[in-house]
Design an enzyme around this catalytic site. Sequence first.
Site, mmCIF file in Angstrom:
data_model
loop_
_atom_site.group_PDB
_atom_site.id
_atom_site.type_symbol
_atom_site.label_atom_id
_atom_site.label_comp_id
_atom_site.label_asym_id
_atom_site.label_seq_id
_atom_site.Cartn_x
_atom_site.Cartn_y
_atom_site.Cartn_z
ATOM 1 N N GLY A 25 0.838 -1.209 0.000
ATOM 2 C CA GLY A 25 0.000 0.000 0.000
ATOM 3 C C GLY A 25 0.863 1.245 0.000
ATOM 4 O O GLY A 25 1.817 1.344 0.774
ATOM 5 N N TYR A 26 0.538 2.177 -0.896
ATOM 6 C CA TYR A 26 1.316 3.433 -0.977
ATOM 7 C C TYR A 26 0.429 4.665 -0.874
ATOM 8 O O TYR A 26 0.932 5.788 -0.800
ATOM 9 C CB TYR A 26 2.103 3.482 -2.303
ATOM 10 C CG TYR A 26 1.218 3.367 -3.530
ATOM 11 C CD1 TYR A 26 0.869 2.114 -4.049
ATOM 12 C CD2 TYR A 26 0.700 4.496 -4.165
ATOM 13 C CE1 TYR A 26 0.058 2.004 -5.160
ATOM 14 C CE2 TYR A 26 -0.113 4.388 -5.282
ATOM 15 C CZ TYR A 26 -0.431 3.139 -5.772
ATOM 16 O OH TYR A 26 -1.256 3.040 -6.870
ATOM 17 N N GLY A 27 -0.889 4.471 -0.891
ATOM 18 C CA GLY A 27 -1.805 5.611 -0.881
ATOM 19 C C GLY A 27 -2.872 5.389 0.171
ATOM 20 O O GLY A 27 -2.573 5.208 1.356
ATOM 21 N N SER A 28 -4.124 5.322 -0.294
ATOM 22 C CA SER A 28 -5.221 5.154 0.674
ATOM 23 C C SER A 28 -5.105 3.837 1.444
ATOM 24 O O SER A 28 -5.610 3.726 2.563
ATOM 25 C CB SER A 28 -6.578 5.229 -0.035
ATOM 26 O OG SER A 28 -6.667 4.213 -1.001
ATOM 27 N N GLU A 99 -10.921 -0.505 -5.786
ATOM 28 C CA GLU A 99 -9.913 0.117 -6.643
ATOM 29 C C GLU A 99 -10.194 -0.142 -8.124
ATOM 30 O O GLU A 99 -9.273 -0.278 -8.924
ATOM 31 C CB GLU A 99 -8.508 -0.384 -6.247
ATOM 32 C CG GLU A 99 -8.182 -0.284 -4.764
ATOM 33 C CD GLU A 99 -8.303 1.136 -4.179
ATOM 34 O OE1 GLU A 99 -8.505 2.095 -4.954
ATOM 35 O OE2 GLU A 99 -8.199 1.278 -2.961
HETATM 36 C C1 BEZ Z 1 -2.550 1.988 -2.414
HETATM 37 O O1 BEZ Z 1 -2.654 2.679 -1.418
HETATM 38 O O2 BEZ Z 1 -1.693 1.110 -2.505
HETATM 39 C C2 BEZ Z 1 -3.497 2.183 -3.526
HETATM 40 C C3 BEZ Z 1 -3.639 3.425 -4.053
HETATM 41 C C4 BEZ Z 1 -4.529 3.616 -5.075
HETATM 42 C C5 BEZ Z 1 -5.272 2.553 -5.547
HETATM 43 C C6 BEZ Z 1 -5.090 1.308 -5.023
HETATM 44 C C7 BEZ Z 1 -4.200 1.107 -4.002
#
Ligand code: BEZ
Length: 193
Positions: A25-28, A99
């Site tokens: 995970g890199y965002g939400s 997603e």
């Molecule tokens: C994430 O946080 O890894 C992520 C960000 C955007 C879409 C799907 C996953």
Amino acid sequence: MSHNTQAINKTRQNLSEFEEIWLFGYGSLIYKVDFPILDQSQAYIQGWTRRFWQGSHDHRGTPEKPGRVLTLINAPDEICHGMAYRVSHEVFDHLDHREKNGYLRFETDLVFNSKKTIKGLVYIAPEDNDAFLGPASEQQIAQHIFNSKGPSGENKEYVLKLAKALRQLNLVDSHVFAIETWLNQFETETQNN
Ligand code: BEZ
């Protein structure tokens, strides 16, 4: 590529072949963990960097007025730090739906702080998806985010929550923090007008 990737993702990996499933995970996914996890650990992936270049039609914007959310962009010399979750394959029904706006599941090497490397999965919205917006200046991106909202709430909340979560993990991302700074400036200007 159609921006609803839910059905495509079902066909992309044979999850039963994975001994353990680790999702990066890199965002939400860092600040909104609305799925069961078996374990978690900070990790990074090599050759990728975060950018608010993906349009959001279903969470932080609408099809008529898309918001801007993160995807990963190829950057051979960069490292993207985030959180890795060990999960069971059942969570992907939920996550592929969450997603579905252009994100495909890719296999990638996750490097843990211990330097152990393991094969994992990451959602990336590639440049050829219909919702991809592409680059703009950080000020323009922040202005766009400041003016966007969708079914999951205000677009700026996505950035502010992520920036806070990155700091709590002692992680730095100059793109995310620059946009956070612009958003705070726009907020101050709005309140003073
Ligand atoms: C994430 O946080 O890894 C992520 C960000 C955007 C879409 C799907 C996953």
